[in-house]
Write an enzyme that holds these catalytic residues in place. Structure first.
Site: not given
Length: 184
Positions: A48, A103-104, A107, A156-157, A169
């Protein structure tokens, strides 16, 4: 400016290309200031963080090294259990180095908490985190994140490195995935 024609599986665009680009430039400038005397090694978390890592690194006006890790957390479906295994480890030694995890999205924070502990056990000078996105409402553990692009709602992205079933992606923005796509 908002994306006018998102992918048909996208409910709405949360962050467009320009917003992401501008925020990464701000973060890159801050990182360059903070690490001016001793540049960090950037550690991207695959898959990610590829987009974030590439674009953020270009905004840091320092000599920075990059390395990658891939980790997998066990869990059911889209939920993380926090039980982690390393799929690809760092190529180099981080002893005595400043490490900046890129990090992308954060969560629950369970996998990142494990990763922080793992990297700190290797004797670096420091370990900090830069994340494009953080979902405060999804957090299950408290993680100190030094550089945050955006706090977003617990939705949810996809896009800009974020996927669903390895798709989306490559979208140049962050969008909210239609519920009908992942609830079927």
């Amino acid at each position: 400016m908002p994306q006018t024609h998102p992918h048909p599986d996208v409910d709405r665009v949360l962050l467009d290309e320009q917003q992401i680009r501008e925020r990464l430039a701000e973060l890159g400038e801050q990182i360059a200031e903070d690490y001016a005397d001793e540049p960090p090694i950037l550690v991207g978390v695959l898959k990610g963080a590829v987009m974030v890592m590439a674009d953020l690194a270009r905004q840091i006006d320092l000599k920075v090294e990059m390395d990658w890790m891939a980790v997998s957390s066990y869990g059911s479906g889209t939920k993380s259990s926090g039980v982690v295994r390393i799929l690809k480890d760092l190529s180099g030694d981080i002893t005595g180095r400043n490490v900046l995890i890129v990090e992308d999205i954060i969560d629950s924070g369970l996998t990142l908490k494990w990763l922080l502990s793992n990297l700190r056990s290797r004797g670096p000078k420091s370990v900090e985190i830069a994340a494009l996105l953080r979902k405060p409402d999804a957090a299950r553990v408290d993680i100190d994140v030094k550089y945050i692009g955006f706090d977003i709602p617990n939705e949810f992205v996809i896009g800009y490195g974020l996927d669903f079933a390895e798709n989306y992606r490559n979208l140049p923005y962050v969008g909210v995935l239609l519920r009908s796509i992942y609830e079927d």
